[in-house]
Write a protein that holds these residues in place. Structure first.
Motif, PDB file in Angstrom:
ATOM      1  N   ALA A   1       0.824  -1.061   0.057  1.00  0.00           N
ATOM      2  CA  ALA A   1      -0.093  -0.008  -0.101  1.00  0.00           C
ATOM      3  C   ALA A   1       0.862   1.269  -0.085  1.00  0.00           C
ATOM      4  N   GLU A   2       1.917   1.207   0.880  1.00  0.00           N
ATOM      5  CA  GLU A   2       2.994   2.256   0.977  1.00  0.00           C
ATOM      6  C   GLU A   2       3.452   2.565  -0.417  1.00  0.00           C
ATOM      7  N   LEU A   3       4.011   1.545  -1.293  1.00  0.00           N
ATOM      8  CA  LEU A   3       4.394   1.628  -2.661  1.00  0.00           C
ATOM      9  C   LEU A   3       3.227   2.141  -3.537  1.00  0.00           C
ATOM     10  N   SER A   4       2.094   1.621  -3.546  1.00  0.00           N
ATOM     11  CA  SER A   4       1.115   2.075  -4.132  1.00  0.00           C
ATOM     12  C   SER A   4       0.700   3.607  -4.171  1.00  0.00           C
ATOM     13  N   VAL A   5       0.838   4.098  -2.950  1.00  0.00           N
ATOM     14  CA  VAL A   5       0.534   5.484  -2.613  1.00  0.00           C
ATOM     15  C   VAL A   5       1.695   6.496  -3.112  1.00  0.00           C
ATOM     16  N   LYS A   6       2.729   6.037  -2.638  1.00  0.00           N
ATOM     17  CA  LYS A   6       3.932   7.035  -2.459  1.00  0.00           C
ATOM     18  C   LYS A   6       4.829   6.940  -3.910  1.00  0.00           C
ATOM     19  N   ILE A   7       4.716   5.592  -4.636  1.00  0.00           N
ATOM     20  CA  ILE A   7       5.234   5.570  -5.837  1.00  0.00           C
ATOM     21  C   ILE A   7       4.299   5.523  -7.028  1.00  0.00           C
ATOM     22  N   GLY A   8       3.117   4.815  -6.720  1.00  0.00           N
ATOM     23  CA  GLY A   8       2.311   4.576  -7.752  1.00  0.00           C
ATOM     24  C   GLY A   8       1.596   5.976  -8.065  1.00  0.00           C
ATOM     25  N   VAL A   9       0.562   6.447  -7.191  1.00  0.00           N
ATOM     26  CA  VAL A   9      -0.040   7.772  -7.489  1.00  0.00           C
ATOM     27  C   VAL A   9       0.710   8.898  -7.066  1.00  0.00           C
ATOM     28  N   ASN A  10       1.656   8.830  -5.972  1.00  0.00           N
ATOM     29  CA  ASN A  10       2.306   9.726  -5.165  1.00  0.00           C
ATOM     30  C   ASN A  10       1.379  10.882  -4.797  1.00  0.00           C
ATOM     31  N   VAL A  11       0.635  10.568  -3.666  1.00  0.00           N
ATOM     32  CA  VAL A  11      -0.290  11.308  -3.139  1.00  0.00           C
ATOM     33  C   VAL A  11       0.407  12.748  -2.885  1.00  0.00           C
ATOM     34  N   GLN A  12      -0.440  13.807  -2.985  1.00  0.00           N
ATOM     35  CA  GLN A  12       0.000  15.115  -2.821  1.00  0.00           C
ATOM     36  C   GLN A  12      -0.695  15.676  -1.533  1.00  0.00           C
ATOM     37  N   LYS A  13      -0.091  16.419  -0.750  1.00  0.00           N
ATOM     38  CA  LYS A  13      -0.774  16.983   0.442  1.00  0.00           C
ATOM     39  C   LYS A  13      -2.129  17.639  -0.054  1.00  0.00           C
TER      40      LYS A  13
ATOM     41  N   ILE B   1     -18.958  10.237 -20.201  1.00  0.00           N
ATOM     42  CA  ILE B   1     -18.006  10.686 -19.866  1.00  0.00           C
ATOM     43  C   ILE B   1     -16.590  10.896 -20.431  1.00  0.00           C
ATOM     44  N   PRO B   2     -16.613  11.325 -21.721  1.00  0.00           N
ATOM     45  CA  PRO B   2     -15.455  11.311 -22.701  1.00  0.00           C
ATOM     46  C   PRO B   2     -14.318  11.978 -22.006  1.00  0.00           C
ATOM     47  N   PHE B   3     -14.539  12.928 -21.213  1.00  0.00           N
ATOM     48  CA  PHE B   3     -13.613  13.932 -20.477  1.00  0.00           C
ATOM     49  C   PHE B   3     -12.725  13.270 -19.311  1.00  0.00           C
ATOM     50  N   PHE B   4     -13.268  11.897 -18.946  1.00  0.00           N
ATOM     51  CA  PHE B   4     -12.722  11.306 -17.862  1.00  0.00           C
ATOM     52  C   PHE B   4     -11.577  10.549 -18.621  1.00  0.00           C
ATOM     53  N   GLN B   5     -11.723   9.768 -19.696  1.00  0.00           N
ATOM     54  CA  GLN B   5     -10.685   9.003 -20.143  1.00  0.00           C
ATOM     55  C   GLN B   5      -9.759   9.963 -20.897  1.00  0.00           C
ATOM     56  N   LYS B   6      -9.944  11.027 -21.474  1.00  0.00           N
ATOM     57  CA  LYS B   6      -9.143  11.758 -21.914  1.00  0.00           C
ATOM     58  C   LYS B   6      -8.050  12.315 -21.066  1.00  0.00           C
ATOM     59  N   HIS B   7      -8.749  12.727 -19.779  1.00  0.00           N
ATOM     60  CA  HIS B   7      -8.122  13.455 -18.837  1.00  0.00           C
ATOM     61  C   HIS B   7      -6.844  12.146 -18.108  1.00  0.00           C
ATOM     62  N   LEU B   8      -7.252  11.164 -17.759  1.00  0.00           N
ATOM     63  CA  LEU B   8      -6.309   9.977 -17.383  1.00  0.00           C
ATOM     64  C   LEU B   8      -5.200   9.818 -18.546  1.00  0.00           C
ATOM     65  N   MET B   9      -5.835   9.475 -19.569  1.00  0.00           N
ATOM     66  CA  MET B   9      -4.820   9.140 -20.836  1.00  0.00           C
ATOM     67  C   MET B   9      -3.941   9.798 -21.365  1.00  0.00           C
ATOM     68  N   ALA B  10      -4.036  11.359 -21.009  1.00  0.00           N
ATOM     69  CA  ALA B  10      -3.126  12.508 -21.184  1.00  0.00           C
ATOM     70  C   ALA B  10      -2.345  12.493 -20.128  1.00  0.00           C
ATOM     71  N   ASN B  11      -2.635  11.827 -18.972  1.00  0.00           N
ATOM     72  CA  ASN B  11      -1.589  12.208 -17.737  1.00  0.00           C
ATOM     73  C   ASN B  11      -1.898  13.523 -17.061  1.00  0.00           C
ATOM     74  N   LYS B  12      -3.139  13.878 -17.015  1.00  0.00           N
ATOM     75  CA  LYS B  12      -3.393  15.445 -16.580  1.00  0.00           C
ATOM     76  C   LYS B  12      -3.445  15.333 -15.074  1.00  0.00           C
ATOM     77  N   THR B  13      -3.446  13.986 -14.523  1.00  0.00           N
ATOM     78  CA  THR B  13      -3.414  13.790 -12.983  1.00  0.00           C
ATOM     79  C   THR B  13      -2.808  12.401 -12.761  1.00  0.00           C
ATOM     80  N   GLN B  14      -2.477  12.225 -11.620  1.00  0.00           N
ATOM     81  CA  GLN B  14      -1.854  10.766 -11.377  1.00  0.00           C
ATOM     82  C   GLN B  14      -2.839   9.637 -11.291  1.00  0.00           C
ATOM     83  N   TRP B  15      -2.590   8.497 -11.795  1.00  0.00           N
ATOM     84  CA  TRP B  15      -3.567   7.327 -11.807  1.00  0.00           C
ATOM     85  C   TRP B  15      -2.624   6.075 -11.729  1.00  0.00           C
TER      86      TRP B  15
END
Length: 410
Positions: free
Chosen positions: A10-22, A126-140
């Motif tokens: 879980a630590e790996l997933s949160v810190k290296i995977g999505v790298n959750v920000q404050k 929700i075309p905006f959702f897939q486009k947002h993630l596949m363009a790496n607009k945020t962490q996933w």
């Protein structure tokens, strides 16, 4: 011991995977089969400063009953609250963790066309959702956790409990999570290794790749101009480094939509909408699938190919040596996240915008103009083998052997 390893995972997933920000919102999408891991993810996300963690539960058995009994009209009616929820997450810079834990073959016998129409309706809403993630607009992040049915499919010779523990062990090993190692440091080094590999491929700037093996694969895949090889760590639109897949061993890029020709034979089953498609091939002309067959679940393969106007073209080509950590486990996971990282693979459907220079800033029309495929689906299937040969053609028409006997030689 397993509890401690799950915490580390879980630590790996949160810190290296999505790298959750404050003060960042975290959205976890998971099935009820994975509640222990989801609890660990939630705890870790709050410990690193998440503002709020939303868990969106689903249950594959409930979904089966819904797909079986609900009308097509009901399944294709996408609720406004659902659309608004996705917009809220995107507008508020949420990051996303998807926990995959399939129940292979659960949906065998269900109406595939009905399920496909429901999926397409949701994606179109929700075309905006897939486009947002596949363009790496945020962490996933896509990450896995076992369930007992899946475990018995992978390890049929073991008891249910033994199989479950064995699958946990295999999943943790593929993620480089061990009792005594520094998993964060291990992944930092792994990302550096993948980055160097991508640099080599980007310097060659191939026009096309030619794949051949003894199974009958003889396929040429043209690449878009100014394509970018990627894999491992990425940088989101908000400047945060993250890893979209745990595990990952691939280098992948964008094919030219109309430039794939020849025949490719899959080397592993494809789990699509709960149906296992096995022993299948695809034949391409001018980028499009013009012929196909499968020994099992051919109808499901047909549904995938005909999902929309882009699902019969490919949007990704990925290279992975046969002699690689996941491949060397000799485990067939029946799960794309793991099996794709043991084998060269390609994806029917949408291309990743980040695989062409400047792509994340392009409109859909601009991406299509450079040769990127667009679709509501993105479904990977594996075709790598121990005797795969890949020859790349450079822009000055020189042939370069990229793979020999299933492995990188450059």
């Amino acid at each position: 011991m397993l509890e401690n390893l799950i915490k580390k995972y879980a630590e790996l997933s949160v810190k290296i995977g999505v790298n959750v920000q404050k003060d960042q919102i975290v959205v976890i999408r998971a099935t009820t089969e994975t509640k222990e891991f989801v609890r660990a993810l939630t705890k870790e996300a709050y410990e690193v400063g998440a503002k709020k963690v939303y868990v969106q539960w689903s249950d594959d058995y409930v979904n089966r009953e819904t797909n079986l009994h609900a009308s097509l009209e009901t399944l294709t009616n996408v609720d406004e609250w659902f659309i608004s929820q996705q917009k809220y997450f995107i507008d508020n810079n949420a990051c996303f963790i998807s926990v995959t834990s399939p129940i292979p073959g659960l949906n065998a016998g269900l109406d595939g066309a009905k399920m496909q129409k429901a999926m397409v309706a949701t994606q179109k809403a929700i075309p905006f959702f897939q486009k947002h993630l596949m363009a790496n607009k945020t962490q996933w992040l896509v990450v896995g956790a076992p369930n007992k049915v899946w475990a018995k499919k992978v390890f049929p010779e073991l008891s249910e409990e033994e199989a479950y523990l064995k699958l946990w062990e295999a999943i943790l090993n593929t993620a480089r999570v061990y009792e005594t190692n520094d998993v964060i440091k291990k992944w930092d080094n792994h990302n550096k290794y993948l980055s160097k590999h991508n640099d080599v491929l980007n310097k060659y700037n191939f026009k096309h790749l030619h794949f051949t093996n003894s199974l009958g694969t003889d396929l040429i895949v043209e690449l878009v101009k100014d394509h970018v090889w990627a894999g491992g760590a990425e940088i989101s639109g908000n400047g945060v480094t993250f890893n979209p897949n745990i595990p990952t061993e691939e280098s992948f890029t964008m094919p030219y939509k109309f430039g794939t020709r020849g025949k490719v034979f899959a080397t592993k089953p494809l789990n699509y909408q709960g149906k296992l498609i096995e022993d299948f091939y695809l034949e391409f002309k001018d980028g499009k699938v013009v012929a196909f067959d499968a020994k099992k679940e051919k109808d499901a393969l047909e549904q995938l190919i005909n999902a929309d106007s882009g699902s019969s073209y490919i949007g990704e080509i990925a290279l992975i040596s046969h002699d690689s950590p996941i491949s060397n486990t000799n485990i067939l996971f029946y799960n794309t996240l793991y099996d794709e990282n043991a084998s060269c693979h390609m994806a029917l459907g949408k291309a990743y915008a980040m695989n062409v220079k400047g792509g994340t800033l392009m409109t859909d029309e601009e991406l299509e103009n450079v040769g990127a495929n667009n679709s509501v689906v993105h479904s990977d299937f594996m075709f790598g083998s121990s005797d795969m040969k890949i020859v790349g053609l450079t822009n000055d028409n020189k042939e370069v052997v990229v793979f020999e006997n299933g492995n990188f030689v450059i």
